[in-house]
Design a protein around this motif. Structure first.
Motif, PDB file in Angstrom:
ATOM      1  N   SER A 105       0.811  -1.206   0.000  1.00  0.00           N
ATOM      2  CA  SER A 105       0.000   0.000   0.000  1.00  0.00           C
ATOM      3  C   SER A 105       0.849   1.263   0.000  1.00  0.00           C
ATOM      4  N   SER A 106       2.043   1.223   0.592  1.00  0.00           N
ATOM      5  CA  SER A 106       2.910   2.406   0.609  1.00  0.00           C
ATOM      6  C   SER A 106       4.370   2.015   0.423  1.00  0.00           C
ATOM      7  N   GLY A 107       4.634   0.949  -0.296  1.00  0.00           N
ATOM      8  CA  GLY A 107       6.006   0.509  -0.490  1.00  0.00           C
ATOM      9  C   GLY A 107       6.179  -0.215  -1.798  1.00  0.00           C
ATOM     10  N   SER A 108       6.746  -1.405  -1.745  1.00  0.00           N
ATOM     11  CA  SER A 108       7.104  -2.106  -2.971  1.00  0.00           C
ATOM     12  C   SER A 108       7.131  -3.604  -2.719  1.00  0.00           C
ATOM     13  N   ALA A 109       7.355  -4.368  -3.795  1.00  0.00           N
ATOM     14  CA  ALA A 109       7.470  -5.817  -3.660  1.00  0.00           C
ATOM     15  C   ALA A 109       8.714  -6.181  -2.861  1.00  0.00           C
ATOM     16  N   VAL A 110       9.839  -5.540  -3.170  1.00  0.00           N
ATOM     17  CA  VAL A 110      11.079  -5.691  -2.392  1.00  0.00           C
ATOM     18  C   VAL A 110      11.382  -4.332  -1.775  1.00  0.00           C
ATOM     19  N   HIS A 111      11.542  -4.309  -0.459  1.00  0.00           N
ATOM     20  CA  HIS A 111      11.700  -3.039   0.256  1.00  0.00           C
ATOM     21  C   HIS A 111      12.876  -3.176   1.208  1.00  0.00           C
ATOM     22  N   ILE A 112      13.926  -2.369   1.014  1.00  0.00           N
ATOM     23  CA  ILE A 112      15.156  -2.484   1.797  1.00  0.00           C
ATOM     24  C   ILE A 112      15.371  -1.207   2.594  1.00  0.00           C
ATOM     25  N   ASN A 113      15.482  -1.366   3.898  1.00  0.00           N
ATOM     26  CA  ASN A 113      15.810  -0.273   4.819  1.00  0.00           C
ATOM     27  C   ASN A 113      14.776   0.844   4.777  1.00  0.00           C
ATOM     28  N   ARG A 114      13.629   0.576   5.361  1.00  0.00           N
ATOM     29  CA  ARG A 114      12.574   1.575   5.447  1.00  0.00           C
ATOM     30  C   ARG A 114      12.915   2.610   6.513  1.00  0.00           C
ATOM     31  N   ASN A 115      12.602   3.848   6.246  1.00  0.00           N
ATOM     32  CA  ASN A 115      12.659   4.947   7.240  1.00  0.00           C
ATOM     33  C   ASN A 115      13.985   5.015   7.986  1.00  0.00           C
ATOM     34  N   ILE A 116      15.109   4.791   7.284  1.00  0.00           N
ATOM     35  CA  ILE A 116      16.415   4.905   7.927  1.00  0.00           C
ATOM     36  C   ILE A 116      16.837   6.366   7.923  1.00  0.00           C
ATOM     37  N   PRO A 117      17.140   6.972   9.087  1.00  0.00           N
ATOM     38  CA  PRO A 117      17.539   8.382   9.095  1.00  0.00           C
ATOM     39  C   PRO A 117      18.929   8.558   8.513  1.00  0.00           C
ATOM     40  N   SER A 118      19.193   9.750   8.044  1.00  0.00           N
ATOM     41  CA  SER A 118      20.515  10.066   7.507  1.00  0.00           C
ATOM     42  C   SER A 118      21.498  10.221   8.663  1.00  0.00           C
ATOM     43  N   GLU A 119      22.546   9.408   8.659  1.00  0.00           N
ATOM     44  CA  GLU A 119      23.544   9.449   9.727  1.00  0.00           C
ATOM     45  C   GLU A 119      24.924   9.528   9.097  1.00  0.00           C
ATOM     46  N   SER A 120      25.662  10.553   9.405  1.00  0.00           N
ATOM     47  CA  SER A 120      26.987  10.728   8.837  1.00  0.00           C
ATOM     48  C   SER A 120      27.906   9.620   9.292  1.00  0.00           C
ATOM     49  N   GLY A 121      28.632   9.020   8.359  1.00  0.00           N
ATOM     50  CA  GLY A 121      29.592   7.986   8.690  1.00  0.00           C
ATOM     51  C   GLY A 121      29.008   6.622   8.930  1.00  0.00           C
ATOM     52  N   SER A 122      27.712   6.442   8.726  1.00  0.00           N
ATOM     53  CA  SER A 122      27.093   5.150   8.982  1.00  0.00           C
ATOM     54  C   SER A 122      27.439   4.159   7.881  1.00  0.00           C
ATOM     55  N   TYR A 123      27.475   2.902   8.257  1.00  0.00           N
ATOM     56  CA  TYR A 123      27.751   1.835   7.301  1.00  0.00           C
ATOM     57  C   TYR A 123      26.693   0.764   7.485  1.00  0.00           C
ATOM     58  N   PHE A 124      26.080   0.360   6.410  1.00  0.00           N
ATOM     59  CA  PHE A 124      25.026  -0.636   6.501  1.00  0.00           C
ATOM     60  C   PHE A 124      25.610  -2.000   6.163  1.00  0.00           C
ATOM     61  N   VAL A 125      25.276  -2.986   6.958  1.00  0.00           N
ATOM     62  CA  VAL A 125      26.112  -4.168   7.121  1.00  0.00           C
ATOM     63  C   VAL A 125      25.879  -5.273   6.112  1.00  0.00           C
ATOM     64  N   ALA A 126      25.118  -5.031   5.047  1.00  0.00           N
ATOM     65  CA  ALA A 126      24.876  -6.089   4.072  1.00  0.00           C
ATOM     66  C   ALA A 126      24.930  -5.531   2.662  1.00  0.00           C
ATOM     67  N   LEU A 127      25.377  -6.378   1.735  1.00  0.00           N
ATOM     68  CA  LEU A 127      25.328  -6.100   0.307  1.00  0.00           C
ATOM     69  C   LEU A 127      24.238  -6.991  -0.283  1.00  0.00           C
ATOM     70  N   VAL A 128      23.427  -6.428  -1.172  1.00  0.00           N
ATOM     71  CA  VAL A 128      22.274  -7.147  -1.695  1.00  0.00           C
ATOM     72  C   VAL A 128      22.445  -7.333  -3.206  1.00  0.00           C
ATOM     73  N   PHE A 129      22.283  -8.587  -3.671  1.00  0.00           N
ATOM     74  CA  PHE A 129      22.508  -8.933  -5.073  1.00  0.00           C
ATOM     75  C   PHE A 129      21.243  -9.541  -5.672  1.00  0.00           C
ATOM     76  N   PHE A 130      20.993  -9.198  -6.944  1.00  0.00           N
ATOM     77  CA  PHE A 130      19.910  -9.820  -7.708  1.00  0.00           C
ATOM     78  C   PHE A 130      20.474 -10.253  -9.062  1.00  0.00           C
ATOM     79  N   TYR A 131      20.416 -11.557  -9.306  1.00  0.00           N
ATOM     80  CA  TYR A 131      20.903 -12.111 -10.567  1.00  0.00           C
ATOM     81  C   TYR A 131      19.754 -12.804 -11.303  1.00  0.00           C
ATOM     82  N   ASP A 132      19.573 -12.434 -12.570  1.00  0.00           N
ATOM     83  CA  ASP A 132      18.584 -13.115 -13.432  1.00  0.00           C
ATOM     84  C   ASP A 132      17.194 -13.138 -12.790  1.00  0.00           C
TER      85      ASP A 132
END
Length: 855
Positions: free
Chosen positions: A384-411
């Protein structure tokens, strides 16, 4: 006493025991234990109490049913088998919420061929005291079956159910392995778990080398079908094969790993359907604290018709740090979904897959986590207010932050995903949403052949991230639709990072506002260090050089506004600067054609009227005269850098400053809509109107603002507005009504300005006037009223009201060099040079005919 001695002798002398239980004909006595072939016991509890610290005990339940009134506990039996009656499945009735069967420290246990039915009679507890909502619930902690530290456990061909009471809080089966370091093997085959709070729960606490195999098992209508919790556990392996999770209320499969490492979890060929709940209703995976080097594989699974209140109708993945410890986060875990189908799932902001990960301070000794989707198909998932695949909803902007996963889509394929009730005619200021894919502050990679087809609400939307298209990949966006950007919407500080030999195809995409294929809404860059931040970066192999650069193909993409059918870009000048950097030529001139060529970013095959930008040029009259309280248009001109009209697309903010206190409504306008000013006209006080774009690259223009006196037929009231006099007690005679363009005056009325009592300003008055004198240029309103336009000034009003060549109060005077014609019955004013013939004409036309009559 002799029989008890005989039982002890029997336990010491035989290698195995076979006990039969017949609830109808058996007798709980020593004979049923020592005379195994001739006698049967009546209750399971009697047998369990009689044996402990033994081995090789087989219990055959030969009666069709068996009741359990109390808790039955088997302790330290190495080799325990409980069999029902083959295909007919003996029914064991657990008659109390405090009853059940427990197996404590039993080395090897086999349960087969029976139905365990737990009766949760509503009379045994008050269901209204149970705390429960869509996202959480409580349980009483009782289980029908409880296994503590088994070495080998086999459950096969069994049905475990509770009563159909929807408020039941009874649990199915708990397998707990605590502080175990030796190998343990658990096999569950062809088992049915239904109507429990938790159907099957496996708790691994400080345990190593556990193997759990679940095959051809059904979890139906539970609150949680299968719950796995691993805490401080290492080298364990869990496999769930060809099983079904259907109609569970909170989670079908729930996995929670805390400070655990080197574990494997495989889900193969399973079906998750019609599950409901809050988050991750089909499959919920949570990794917390220092969990590391775990591998989760989902292969060939189907997620169909699941519905989440918030995220993850199909799958929800949380990778979280410990609260208050930003270095304490999961690392080097691998999560793979391969050949999986996500079909007709729904949620608030993640219809198919929701991913949420920790924002931490990077610790260089830790490796990233990897989440991979390979050959997966996402079809008809709705959010209703997003998507089929939704990554990191409502994450605030933080200087120097690192998000701990890499996400891959093949074929992978994304088909017909979007909002369930997408309003394609929604205005340009609607909330930005993505139908197929949304990601925020995370690195996402697309490889192989990826397809986005027939998705609404924009196929791919990203914010503050890099989307990387891998080497030798092809990505197709076809027939997608959205409000801003039909195929791709980039916001914040996002970029497309394209590697060598890639092809990105946009065909038949549509947007309402702008960017039929791509819309880039970058914020204005204030920091000169990032002034060359473009929407696109390229990396090509030096061996192939220009031939390896990406190819972008655009065909039949469309905007309803015809504005940027292929590309809308907010920071084209930044792309020009980036191109200079790529060319290593700071002083060379870079044209727009150079930007979209192999010289810079690759080959772009655009269609006609393909590129647009935000408003680049803004202009308005230097002086604006406004009537208080009457709406007006400012006639502002807005153009982008390609001379496209942008007035209908981008809002303008209006701000007033100066010594004259003037109010304005509205403060934001689009498409040159009407504006109303309020205040007291005062020629001795000044005001400035600032007009400013709200686009990413803000520009502004100023104008002098003057409030003028009320127009004919209007009066100034206490609201600082000019209002129609017909609506006031102080009304003018003849004025019947007003519009924003004119006031309506009755025929036979004059309107004009007189200097009364030596006032500084002339006063508007009305009065009776002959039609011959006041003809209003012979124009009539269709209802029989003349119109006094609001834009006529005092000097010109007479020219409009009076008949030809007349002026003055009530139009009683002829204009200069004109006099009333002697022979005109309508008192027509004629040029004065006609007066030389006036007497002669009078004699010829009036006196002469009368004289002839009387002769």
């Amino acid at each position: 006493m002799d029989k008890e001695i005989l039982l002890l002798f029997l336990l010491c002398s035989v290698s195995s025991l076979n006990i039969r239980i017949d609830e109808n004909n058996g007798i709980d006595s020593i004979e049923c234990l020592i005379e195994q072939l001739q006698s049967s016991c009546q209750s399971l509890k009697y047998v369990a109490d009689a044996f402990s610290n033994t081995g090789n005990l087989t219990i055959e339940i030969i009666s069709p049913t068996l009741s359990i009134q109390d808790n039955v506990t088997f302790t330290d039996i190495n080799g325990l088998t409980i069999n029902g009656q083959g295909e007919s499945l003996t029914t064991i009735q657990v008659q109390s919420v405090t009853a059940g069967i427990s197996f404590l420290h039993c080395g090897e246990v086999v349960l087969a061929n029976f139905t365990l039915n737990t009766v949760t009679d509503s009379l045994l507890y008050d269901s209204h005291l149970i705390s429960e909502d869509q996202c959480s619930f409580t349980t009483n902690g009782n289980y029908s079956l409880f296994f503590l530290n088994p070495k080998k456990l086999t459950i096969k061909n069994c049905n475990f159910t509770s009563s159909n009471d929807t408020y039941a809080t009874y649990n199915g089966t708990l397998i707990k392995l605590s502080n175990t370091t030796g190998a343990a093997n658990i096999s569950i085959h062809n088992v049915f778990f239904s109507n429990f709070t938790v159907g099957l729960k496996v708790l691994l606490y400080n345990s190593w080398n556990i193997t759990l195999y679940v095959n051809d098992t059904k979890f139906v209508n539970n609150k949680v079908g299968f719950d796995v919790i691993a805490i401080n556990s290492i080298n364990n392996s869990i496999s769930v094969i060809a099983s079904q999770f259907n109609g569970n209320k909170y989670h079908g499969l729930e996995m929670y790993y805390e400070t655990s490492c080197h574990n494997n979890f495989t889900i193969f060929g399973c079906t998750f359907s019609n599950n409901t709940g809050c988050n991750g209703v089909s499959m919920d995976l949570v990794l917390v604290k220092n969990s590391t080097s775990n591998i989760f594989r989902g292969i060939g699974n189907r997620f169909i018709n699941n519905s989440a209140e918030y995220a993850g109708g199909g799958v929800n993945i949380d990778i979280l740090s410990a609260e208050g410890y930003r270095y304490n986060y999961p690392s080097n875990n691998t999560i793979i979904f391969k050949y999986c189908y996500f079909i007709n799932n729904s949620g608030s902001y993640a219809g198919g897959v929701g991913i949420l990960m920790a924002s931490v301070r990077l610790k260089h000794t830790k490796k990233s986590n990897y989440i991979k989707f390979i050959s997966c198909h996402f079809c008809n998932n709705k959010a209703s207010s997003g998507s089929a695949v939704h990554i990191n909803r409502n994450i605030p902007s933080e200087s120097g932050s690192y998000f701990v996963a890499l996400v891959f889509f093949y074929d992978c394929k994304f088909t017909s995903n979007g909002q369930p009730h997408f309003n394609f005619m929604a205005g340009g200021n609607a909330v930005l949403q993505s139908g197929a894919f949304y990601a925020n502050k995370v690195c996402v990679y697309f490889g192989g052949k990826t397809q986005f087809t027939n998705n609404n609400s924009t196929a791919l939307q990203v914010s503050d991230i890099n989307i990387e298209f891998e080497d030798n990949s092809t990505t197709i966006f076809q027939n997608n639709s959205g409000i801003k950007g039909g195929a791709i919407l980039l916001t914040g500080d996002s970029e497309l990072y394209v590697k060598y030999n890639t092809s990105i195809i946009f065909n038949g995409n549509r947007a309402v506002s702008y960017g039929g294929a791509i819309a880039v809404l970058h914020l204005q860059v204030q920091n000169l260090a990032y002034s060359d931040k473009c929407f696109l970066s390229v990396h090509f192999h030096k061996k192939y050089h220009y031939n390896s650069k990406p190819v972008f193909t655009f065909t039949d993409n469309k905007c309803d506004s015809d504005f940027g059918n292929d590309l809308f870009i907010s920071n084209l000048e930044s792309c020009r600067a980036r191109c200079k950097t790529l060319l290593h030529e700071k002083d060379v001139y870079v044209s727009i054609s150079d930007i979209f060529s192999s010289k810079c970013f690759g080959v772009f095959n655009f269609s006609a009227r393909s590129i647009a930008t935000p408003t680049k040029n803004l202009s308005v009259s230097q002086v604006i005269n406004a009537i208080p309280g009457i709406p007006m248009k400012l006639n502002i001109t807005q153009k982008d850098m390609f001379e496209n009209d942008t007035s209908a697309l981008f809002p303008l903010t209006l701000t007033i400053s100066g010594t004259n206190r003037i109010r304005i409504n509205p403060h934001v306008i689009t498409n040159n809509s009407h504006v109303t000013f309020y205040g007291n006209p005062n020629p001795h006080k000044t005001a400035k109107l600032l007009i400013q774009t709200e686009t990413m690259t803000s520009i502004s223009v100023t104008a002098e603002l003057n409030l003028i006196n009320c127009p004919p037929g209007f009066i100034f009231d206490k609201t600082d507005s000019c209002v129609c006099s017909a609506l006031s007690n102080n009304r003018y005679q003849g004025i019947r009504y007003c519009t924003s363009n004119y006031s309506a005056i009755t025929t036979n009325y004059w309107a004009g300005y007189l200097n009364i009592s030596n006032a500084s300003d002339d006063t508007f008055v009305t009065g009776h006037c002959g039609v011959e004198l006041c003809s209003y240029n012979k124009t009539k309103h269709k209802f029989g009223f003349y119109q006094l336009p609001i834009d006529y000034d005092k000097e010109k009003l007479n020219d409009f009201v009076c008949s030809s060549n007349r002026t003055g109060t009530l139009c009683t005077k002829c204009i200069d060099n004109h006099i009333v014609s002697y022979h005109s019955p309508s008192f027509k004013c004629e040029p004065s040079h006609h007066c030389h013939y006036g007497i002669l004409l009078y004699i010829l036309s009036e006196l002469l005919p009368i004289t002839i009559i009387f002769i």
